[in-house]
Design a protein around this motif. Structure first.
Motif, PDB file in Angstrom:
ATOM      1  N   LEU A   1      34.464  -5.599  31.938  1.00 31.11           N
ATOM      2  CA  LEU A   1      35.417  -5.115  30.750  1.00 31.11           C
ATOM      3  C   LEU A   1      33.962  -5.212  29.280  1.00 31.11           C
ATOM      4  O   LEU A   1      34.075  -4.041  28.734  1.00 31.11           O
ATOM      5  N   CYS A   2      33.371  -6.306  29.210  1.00 32.57           N
ATOM      6  CA  CYS A   2      32.168  -6.526  28.487  1.00 32.57           C
ATOM      7  C   CYS A   2      31.069  -4.665  28.852  1.00 32.57           C
ATOM      8  O   CYS A   2      30.715  -4.469  27.291  1.00 32.57           O
ATOM      9  N   ALA A   3      30.397  -4.652  30.029  1.00 35.31           N
ATOM     10  CA  ALA A   3      29.958  -3.359  29.922  1.00 35.31           C
ATOM     11  C   ALA A   3      30.436  -2.251  29.968  1.00 35.31           C
ATOM     12  O   ALA A   3      29.191  -1.405  28.937  1.00 35.31           O
TER      13      ALA A   3
ATOM     14  N   ALA B   1      29.028  -0.208  27.109  1.00 35.04           N
ATOM     15  CA  ALA B   1      28.871   1.755  27.420  1.00 35.04           C
ATOM     16  C   ALA B   1      29.072   2.655  26.501  1.00 35.04           C
ATOM     17  O   ALA B   1      28.727   3.894  26.299  1.00 35.04           O
ATOM     18  N   ALA B   2      30.098   2.140  25.603  1.00 36.89           N
ATOM     19  CA  ALA B   2      30.374   3.414  24.737  1.00 36.89           C
ATOM     20  C   ALA B   2      30.100   3.636  23.452  1.00 36.89           C
ATOM     21  O   ALA B   2      30.039   3.831  22.404  1.00 36.89           O
ATOM     22  N   ARG B   3      29.315   2.173  23.363  1.00 41.24           N
ATOM     23  CA  ARG B   3      28.139   2.489  22.348  1.00 41.24           C
ATOM     24  C   ARG B   3      26.837   3.273  21.942  1.00 41.24           C
ATOM     25  O   ARG B   3      26.152   3.200  23.852  1.00 41.24           O
ATOM     26  N   THR B   4      26.891   4.275  21.218  1.00 42.58           N
ATOM     27  CA  THR B   4      25.433   5.556  21.540  1.00 42.58           C
ATOM     28  C   THR B   4      24.195   4.493  21.391  1.00 42.58           C
ATOM     29  O   THR B   4      23.553   4.758  22.125  1.00 42.58           O
ATOM     30  N   SER B   5      23.988   3.751  20.994  1.00 46.80           N
ATOM     31  CA  SER B   5      22.905   3.419  21.144  1.00 46.80           C
ATOM     32  C   SER B   5      22.538   2.433  22.394  1.00 46.80           C
ATOM     33  O   SER B   5      21.373   2.155  23.172  1.00 46.80           O
ATOM     34  N   VAL B   6      23.947   1.740  23.406  1.00 44.04           N
ATOM     35  CA  VAL B   6      23.587   0.968  24.403  1.00 44.04           C
ATOM     36  C   VAL B   6      22.955   2.494  24.946  1.00 44.04           C
ATOM     37  O   VAL B   6      22.189   2.683  25.770  1.00 44.04           O
ATOM     38  N   ALA B   7      23.364   3.857  25.298  1.00 38.56           N
ATOM     39  CA  ALA B   7      23.773   4.664  25.788  1.00 38.56           C
ATOM     40  C   ALA B   7      21.660   5.578  25.561  1.00 38.56           C
ATOM     41  O   ALA B   7      21.336   5.672  26.655  1.00 38.56           O
ATOM     42  N   THR B   8      21.222   5.583  24.753  1.00 39.88           N
ATOM     43  CA  THR B   8      20.265   5.848  24.082  1.00 39.88           C
ATOM     44  C   THR B   8      19.098   5.158  25.172  1.00 39.88           C
ATOM     45  O   THR B   8      18.705   5.064  25.183  1.00 39.88           O
TER      46      THR B   8
END
Length: 90
Positions: A58-60, A64-71
């Protein structure tokens, strides 16, 4: 024992260090996320009966929904020469 003045000094120094990490946008590189999740789980979630695997999933999913994480992940994969896989999530 710490005096109030010494505690205030240490707190201010810590806040300055965290602010510097935030300003440098290096929080992910400076913290051990697995350790943080493990400690948080032990202190706050374990007693609820939720499994650690579900908690981490659930944390992951939230991260994953955060733009900074995807980038960050995309740049890491690019540096490794790995092509991104299209998401099958609806």
């Amino acid at each position: 024992e710490l005096t109030e003045d010494k505690f205030a000094q240490l707190r201010n120094e810590s806040a300055q260090k965290v602010s510097a990490l935030e300003a440098a946008n290096r929080r992910r590189e400076m913290y051990d996320g697995k350790r943080i999740l493990d400690e948080f789980f032990k202190q706050h979630i374990h007693s609820t009966g939720m499994s650690k695997e579900i908690f981490v999933y659930l944390c992951a999913k939230e991260a994953a929904a955060r733009t900074s994480v995807a980038t960050f992940v995309e740049s890491l994969f690019s540096a490794l020469g790995i092509e991104p896989v299209a998401s099958s999530a609806a």
